[in-house]
Enzyme design. Structure first.
Site, mmCIF file in Angstrom:
data_model
loop_
_atom_site.group_PDB
_atom_site.id
_atom_site.type_symbol
_atom_site.label_atom_id
_atom_site.label_comp_id
_atom_site.label_asym_id
_atom_site.label_seq_id
_atom_site.Cartn_x
_atom_site.Cartn_y
_atom_site.Cartn_z
ATOM 1 N N CYS A 114 0.857 -1.366 0.135
ATOM 2 C CA CYS A 114 0.094 -0.034 -0.073
ATOM 3 C C CYS A 114 0.886 1.302 0.180
ATOM 4 O O CYS A 114 0.249 2.360 -0.231
ATOM 5 C CB CYS A 114 -1.135 0.188 1.100
HETATM 6 C C1 UN1 Z 1 6.441 -1.096 3.961
HETATM 7 O O1 UN1 Z 1 6.283 -0.301 2.854
HETATM 8 O O2 UN1 Z 1 7.420 -1.510 4.201
HETATM 9 O O3 UN1 Z 1 0.126 -3.088 3.415
HETATM 10 C C2 UN1 Z 1 5.271 -1.611 4.773
HETATM 11 C C3 UN1 Z 1 0.879 -2.290 3.261
HETATM 12 C C4 UN1 Z 1 1.408 -1.428 4.462
HETATM 13 C C5 UN1 Z 1 2.909 -1.624 4.799
HETATM 14 C C6 UN1 Z 1 3.748 -1.293 4.031
HETATM 15 N N1 UN1 Z 1 0.655 -1.545 5.367
HETATM 16 O O4 UN1 Z 1 1.684 -2.532 2.365
#
Ligand code: UN1
Length: 478
Positions: free
Chosen positions: A283
């Site tokens: 995300c």
């Molecule tokens: C990251 O970029 O190291 O679900 C973690 C996701 C986010 C976490 C990203 N909650 O991609």
């Protein structure tokens, strides 16, 4: 053919449920990676009952003893890393390097929160009244529900569970249906580390069945969710109706602004790492780039070159530098977003709307309008849209013109622009000359706008605030 891993529920300290549901390995057509049980509302009810029964004693357990269990679980996961990482690759698809890194991150998270077993839990104040001392302390909120996505199938369960557990709560986790094994490994490590029965429970199954049962149960006093904005906002309504606490980490459409004074190769490296690592399935991934004219051509040449370093394939094969797309559904989203962009007049600098099975090469779309769907809607794939902007101001305002506000980046060598960007960009996490994805585990993380619930942050010490409430005590000493 490897034999499928077997995921189980963990309810009241027992591994339960008939593992019947098949999850295919996204990299090997026809190979079953995992079998898992499909939970029912009754399983969720049993898990919540176990959590309710176990929580008071857990909250009374001395904090250093709670910390020691998390540290022990970290040690067990460290010993088990080769197996856990390989199972993670088979069910989720990322490369073995990425998976090993993710297991390492789950270990780090358990160590960080385990070490809080020896940290202060409150403050002391001098009162305005004579002979009076005031203290504050944070108390556990009770039984917490966790609903987690497939893209970080062990790290996200760990970074929600660890602050909940160290704070004295009991947990019921529903992991993503596509990735049941990674969460099972976390559960087994906590169990083997000596966590009392019922303090941490896992129920596998669908969001509509198990997730909703957890969200609706009045005994669940808080729910932390990571996943899509649509599902998150639905859960928020359910939780708010019964005045329970809710934490949401949802979508992103993370933009990077590349301006004339940046180092073009460095910027290309930052954008490709943010856009294409983890198959773009984070995300926090970079999915739109705003570029000013003076660096435009040099940057795009370098970006195409860096994109060429990502070769999709089986994550267990060392030659693969990118894993496959997680599922057919996700592939359809990637393909149709790219096709729609082409139909709308964009050109592709690399990649195409075609795939080889679930292998989908990085796409860089250029000549993209700022308002086109590829520039505004989350895709969750290795697709980067490039939008030309005349200058810094126009780039910043285009970047801010988004429903989302999770992470954002700028590539520049200017102190003036980097600090102005950090001041004015609308995002919960700002990266200067660093990829938008990839977070340190000990610092706060969360977004604004439709990316997050705008209340509590995850990760680092801040994470414990969601799982606790603050009590203020006045003590008359004379
Ligand atoms: C990251 O970029 O190291 O679900 C973690 C996701 C986010 C976490 C990203 N909650 O991609």
């Amino acid at each position: 053919m490897t034999t499928p891993a077997l995921a189980r529920h963990l309810i009241d300290g027992e591994l339960l449920g008939e593992p019947m549901k098949e999850r295919a390995n996204p990299a090997r057509i026809g190979e079953i990676a995992v079998l898992s049980p499909s939970g029912t509302p009754a399983d969720a009810d049993d898990a919540i009952s176990a959590a309710v029964a176990a929580q008071p004693q857990w909250a009374r357990t001395p904090l250093p003893a709670r910390g020691a269990i998390l540290l022990k679980a970290a040690e067990l996961l460290r010993e088990r890393t080769p197996q856990v990482a390989a199972d993670l690759v088979r069910e989720e698809g990322k490369t073995i390097g990425e998976a090993t890194g993710e297991v390492g991150r789950a270990i780090g998270v358990l160590q960080f929160f385990g070490s809080l077993g020896w940290a202060s839990t409150g403050s002391t104040f001098s009162s305005a009244l004579p002979g009076t001392t005031i203290t504050t302390r944070r108390e556990p909120i009770g039984v917490v529900g966790l609903i987690t996505p497939w893209n970080f199938p062990i790290a996200i369960p760990a970074w929600k569970a660890a602050p909940a557990l160290i704070s004295g709560n009991a947990v019921v986790l529903k992991p993503a249906e596509l990735t049941p094994m990674s969460a099972t490994h976390l559960a087994v490590a906590l169990h083997d580390a000596g966590l009392p029965h019922g303090v941490f429970n896992v129920v596998h199954g669908g969001g509509r069945v198990v997730g909703d049962a957890i969200a609706r149960d009045p005994r669940v006093t808080a729910l932390s969710f990571t996943g899509s904005t649509t599902v998150g906002l639905g859960l928020e309504k359910t939780l708010q109706t019964r005045r329970a606490r809710v934490q949401l980490e949802m979508g992103g459409k993370n933009g990077v602004l590349v301006i004339d004074d940046a180092d073009a190769r460095r910027a290309a490296q930052v954008v490709s790492a943010g856009g294409f690592s983890l198959t773009g399935q984070a995300c926090t991934a970079t999915s739109r780039v705003y570029v000013t004219p003076g660096i435009h051509d040099e940057f795009l040449d370098a970006l195409a070159e860096f994109a060429g370093n990502y070769t999709p394939g089986d994550g267990l094969d060392n030659a693969s530098t990118m894993g496959p797309v997680v599922s057919d559904d996700q592939l359809q989203r990637d393909v149709s977003a790219v096709q729609q962009a082409i139909d709308g007049g964009a050109r592709l600098l690399t990649g195409s709307a075609d795939s080889d099975g679930l292998r989908f090469a990085p796409v860089i779309a250029i000549d993209v309008e700022h308002t086109a769907p590829i520039a505004t809607e989350e895709i969750f794939g290795p697709v980067v849209a490039v939008i030309d902007v005349p200058d810094y101001e126009a780039g910043l305002s285009a970047l801010n013109d988004s429903a989302y506000g999770l992470t954002a980046g700028i590539c520049t060598t200017s102190l003036k622009y980097s600090s102005d960007f950090a001041d004015r960009v609308q995002a919960g996490v700002v990266k200067v000359n660093r990829p938008t994805s990839g977070l340190d585990l000990h610092v706060p993380f969360g977004g604004i706008k439709e990316s997050s619930s705008n209340t509590f942050r995850e990760q680092g010490h801040s994470a414990t605030q969601f799982y606790t409430w603050e009590k203020t005590t006045y003590i008359g000493t004379e």
